[in-house]
Design an enzyme around this catalytic site. Structure first.
Site, short mmCIF file in Angstrom:
data_model
loop_
_atom_site.label_atom_id
_atom_site.label_comp_id
_atom_site.label_asym_id
_atom_site.label_seq_id
_atom_site.Cartn_x
_atom_site.Cartn_y
_atom_site.Cartn_z
N TYR A 110 0.79 -1.22 0.00
CA TYR A 110 0.00 0.00 0.00
C TYR A 110 0.82 1.27 0.00
O TYR A 110 0.50 2.21 -0.70
CB TYR A 110 -0.97 -0.01 1.19
CG TYR A 110 -2.01 1.08 1.09
CD1 TYR A 110 -2.84 1.15 -0.03
CD2 TYR A 110 -2.14 2.03 2.07
CE1 TYR A 110 -3.79 2.15 -0.14
CE2 TYR A 110 -3.09 3.03 1.97
CZ TYR A 110 -3.91 3.09 0.87
OH TYR A 110 -4.84 4.08 0.76
N TRP A 112 2.25 3.32 2.90
CA TRP A 112 2.59 4.03 4.14
C TRP A 112 3.40 3.10 5.03
O TRP A 112 2.93 2.62 6.05
CB TRP A 112 1.32 4.47 4.87
CG TRP A 112 0.66 5.65 4.26
CD1 TRP A 112 -0.44 5.64 3.44
CD2 TRP A 112 1.02 7.03 4.41
NE1 TRP A 112 -0.77 6.92 3.07
CE2 TRP A 112 0.11 7.79 3.66
CE3 TRP A 112 2.02 7.69 5.12
CZ2 TRP A 112 0.17 9.18 3.60
CZ3 TRP A 112 2.09 9.06 5.06
CH2 TRP A 112 1.17 9.80 4.30
#
Length: 772
Positions: A110, A112
């Site tokens: 993803y 982060w």
């Protein structure tokens, strides 16, 4: 020389005692440092939840790929040597790509995961998967799924807008009225991808208030805005922002307060939209009287605000949460439309913002340039999904889906490879995801911690944290470029993602393509050198790498008071031909012929009202229903560092706090601190009640990020014992245009929990044994 590190929550000084890191401290330039990053050190040292060695799920190890997927998250792991684990992963990747093709591998990373630009897990994973033939990718984000697809059709890509927001100094000097939908929440803006510093929101808002700016906060939650002074709070019915914006537009149009010259020169399609405002399409003018029962805001207040907006230098802001809902495209389209009707776009202090208070970058005056970035290579697989359609993909291989006007098919995924991110936090309807998660034959995860996702993998490879590796911290429009020197040894046998993928690439005959024969420091030097020309083009002279590495950080804005102010779309306003937008017409598209041509049932060619399927009609919950706001947490980024002392210290009885109005609590016999059960047809969770008159009646707010910890309830159903709201949110698309996340369209029931409290066990490791 001082040592620094960078995290998603800020740039920090690293302090040592007797040769070991003792604590982190904010840098002096940061007037409002985030406390989250200060807790990073204790979280990384949390042996109870760190992954120490490569671990393989019992059934998968004994019986091979696809064995008992229903046991994922319910059975223990066997710790194995690194070489054995790497051989397993490489062999499984090779088997799947040869038997089913690379389009059966989903790279679900993803993003982060690290403020460092080299050890950015998503880039590392995608580069590796591309080196071995490609993978199915995802597009957009849970945060901005609807806006990322819509805004290029209307005005500009979100990345362009985010990096060009009118700066805080200009707002302070010129903005008379700041109208914000969803507030400007300081807690959300604690972050940026590569390290925020200094934090801008608290001081920016405070100085605007001191200069006389008037604020109107339109939100179900009062504390979405804090200016250090009074402001007007409109406690709107959730998901009705579109109706309010239409009513503001109708008042401006009906009373002749719109700027016809601006609409003619800088926009297209206003005439079509105006006909809709008049009610020619459906017989219903979108007046303040029409909007009042939908929004819970009196018609007279709506008309008065429209007049004040027209008579002031007005900035209209939309928080990202607005578009994480059914038909989330519409309020964003309308914020631009109303700003265009006011005719102030491109003027100092006027126009619109799409995310003040969402990340720290907005409103910065730091020069923009391309920082150090690891190339991900070329993906030979064309298949992709919108990121929020993960469960749909796993449950419905071969089925069609629409995205941005084109029809695609969901691929048939046999192997999921995840490095960075936690889908059992981000995704909606986690019980549905549990079922979908059983479909792949193999799931491989890189993780420092035994998160909910790691517990549901087949093979877990222990990854290092930010503090355990060398890197470069950089974030667009942030002030400091940081030499992130390793400050502590890797925990247990953990390795960084680059080291892991290098070994896998060697086993799969792709080492040279992946590594280019460089070690970590050689990559850092190369990435730094690659960004020097871009920095020079922005007027920033970077020293040589050795000097940068020695001094620890570079101030990209050494004289902040001399930095020129930024005004969003200023050049477009000055010369719309020379600085045309990237839309099909080169102008702001209030009506989009392209979107109209897609023929999407729930997203027409102009902004309009679509009633959500799950909301408080007229502000009244039927049969005790409440509207759930699953906002961003104050004590962590998404689910990151939920194991930290800071995050755990804000829980009540080990559960996440849920905020509700005292009168809603009284009706249900709930007192401050009571453990309550929230539930709907999708799932149930426990949380601790916090009573606040800053929450609209009929609304409850349960922040995201509590590590998913399901147990079996007394009635045999699944109950999250910790307080993860995504067991309740619906897994449906915002529209057929974007397929974005619609988490904020969610109704729940709430009651005091009277059964024996189940334990919270997610901060304990799963059952582990060593290989014989």
């Amino acid at each position: 020389m001082k040592t620094y590190t960078s995290a998603h929550w800020g740039v920090y000084e690293v302090h040592y005692q007797k040769g070991e890191v003792s604590h982190l401290a904010p840098i002096p330039e940061d007037e409002s440092p985030s406390p989250i990053g200060l807790s990073m050190l204790d979280a990384c040292r949390d042996a109870g939840v760190r992954v120490a060695r490569p671990s393989v799920r019992e059934s998968w190890l004994r019986h091979g790929p696809g064995a008992h997927p229903e046991r994922r998250g319910r059975e223990g792991f066997v710790e194995v040597p690194w070489d054995e684990a790497l051989d397993m992963v490489a062999a499984e990747l090779d088997r799947v790509r040869k038997a089913h093709g690379n389009a059966s591998i989903f790279g679900g990373c993803y993003g982060w995961s690290s403020a460092g630009r080299f050890h950015h897990a998503q880039s590392q994973a995608h580069r590796f998967l591309n080196a071995i033939g490609g993978y199915v990718s995802h597009r957009d984000s849970y945060s901005l799924g609807a806006a990322r697809v819509l805004m290029p059709h209307v005005v500009a890509p979100m990345e362009t807008l985010m990096a060009s927001h009118t700066s805080w100094d200009v707002l302070r000097e010129h903005t008379e009225l700041f109208v914000t939908f969803g507030g400007v929440p300081e807690k959300n803006a604690q972050i940026s991808a590569g390290g925020p510093s200094p934090h801008r929101i608290p001081g920016g808002l405070r100085r605007m208030a001191q200069a006389g700016t008037r604020f109107v906060n339109i939100s179900p939650l009062r504390d979405d805005l804090a200016t250090g002074a009074g402001f007007e709070w409109w406690a709107i019915v959730p998901n009705s922002d579109t109706a309010l914006l239409l009513a503001l537009a109708h008042t401006l149009y009906a009373e002749g307060l719109h700027d016809e010259a601006f609409l003619q020169r800088y926009c297209v399609g206003f005439e079509v939209f105006a006909a809709y405002l008049r009610g020619e399409e459906d017989g219903q003018p979108k007046s303040a009287e029409w909007a009042a029962p939908l929004t819970g805001i009196e018609a007279a207040r709506i008309r008065a605000l429209a007049r004040e907006m027209a008579g002031s230098r007005c900035m209209i802001n939309a928080a990202w949460g607005l578009q994480r809902a059914e038909h989330g495209e519409q309020p964003y389209w309308l914020v631009v439309t109303v700003a265009a009707m006011l005719g102030q776009i491109g003027l100092p202090g006027g126009g619109f913002g799409v995310g003040y208070g969402s990340v720290n970058m907005m409103g910065s005056t730091v020069p923009k340039f391309s920082g150090p970035t690891l190339s991900q290579g070329r993906n030979a697989v064309r298949d992709f999904i919108p990121v929020a359609r993960l469960s749909d993909m796993l449950l419905s291989p071969g089925q069609p889906f629409q995205y941005n006007g084109v029809t695609y098919q969901y691929p048939d995924i046999r192997l999921v490879y995840w490095a960075g991110g936690n889908p059992f936090h981000h995704h909606q309807d986690l019980n549905r995801l549990e079922l979908a998660w059983q479909r792949p034959e193999t799931i491989v995860v890189h993780e420092p911690f035994w998160t909910s996702t790691a517990r549901r993998a087949d093979i877990v490879l222990p990854a290092t944290t930010t503090l355990e590796r060398d890197d470069i911290g950089y974030s667009n429009r942030e002030r400091f470029l940081v030499a992130m020197k390793r400050v502590m040894p890797p925990y247990g046998e953990s390795r960084d993602d680059y080291a892991i993928f290098t070994e896998l690439a060697r086993r799969l005959d792709a080492e040279e393509l992946f590594t280019e024969s460089r070690d970590t420091m050689q990559w850092l030097r190369a990435l730094y050198a690659d960004c020097q020309p871009s920095a020079a083009g922005a007027g920033v002279t970077l020293p040589d790498f050795d000097r940068f590495w020695e001094q620890g950080r570079i101030d990209l804005l050494p004289e902040p008071e001399r930095a020129p102010g930024v005004i969003l779309l200023e050049s477009f306003r000055q010369d719309p031909e020379a600085h045309a937008l990237t839309t099909p017409s080169g102008r702001i598209e209030i009506h989009s012929e392209r979107i109209a041509g897609f023929g999407i049932a729930d997203c027409a060619g102009h902004p309009r009202w679509y009633e959500p399927s799950e909301w408080l009609r007229g502000g009244q919950g039927e049969d005790g229903l409440l509207h759930l706001i699953s906002d961003q947490p104050q004590t962590r980024l998404h689910s990151q560092l939920d194991n930290s002392a800071y995050s755990r210290g804000m829980k009540i009885g080990l559960r996440e706090p849920v905020r509700l109005h005292p009168e809603d609590a009284a009706e249900r016999g709930i007192a401050e601190g009571d453990i309550v059960r929230l539930w709907n047809a999708r799932g149930a969770c426990l949380a601790a009640a916090v009573l606040s008159d800053g929450v609209r009646r009929g609304v409850v707010a349960l922040s995201t990020g509590a590590w998913f910890d399901p147990v079996v309830a007394p009635d045999g159903s699944s109950l999250d014992s910790h307080g993860n709201p995504n067991v309740l949110t619906q897994d449906v698309p915002s529209s057929g245009l974007s397929q974005g996340c619609a988490a904020h369209s969610c109704l729940v029931r709430l009651e005091r929990y009277t059964q024996a409290l189940p334990p919270v066990t997610v901060f304990e490791p799963p059952a582990l044994r060593s290989v014989a």
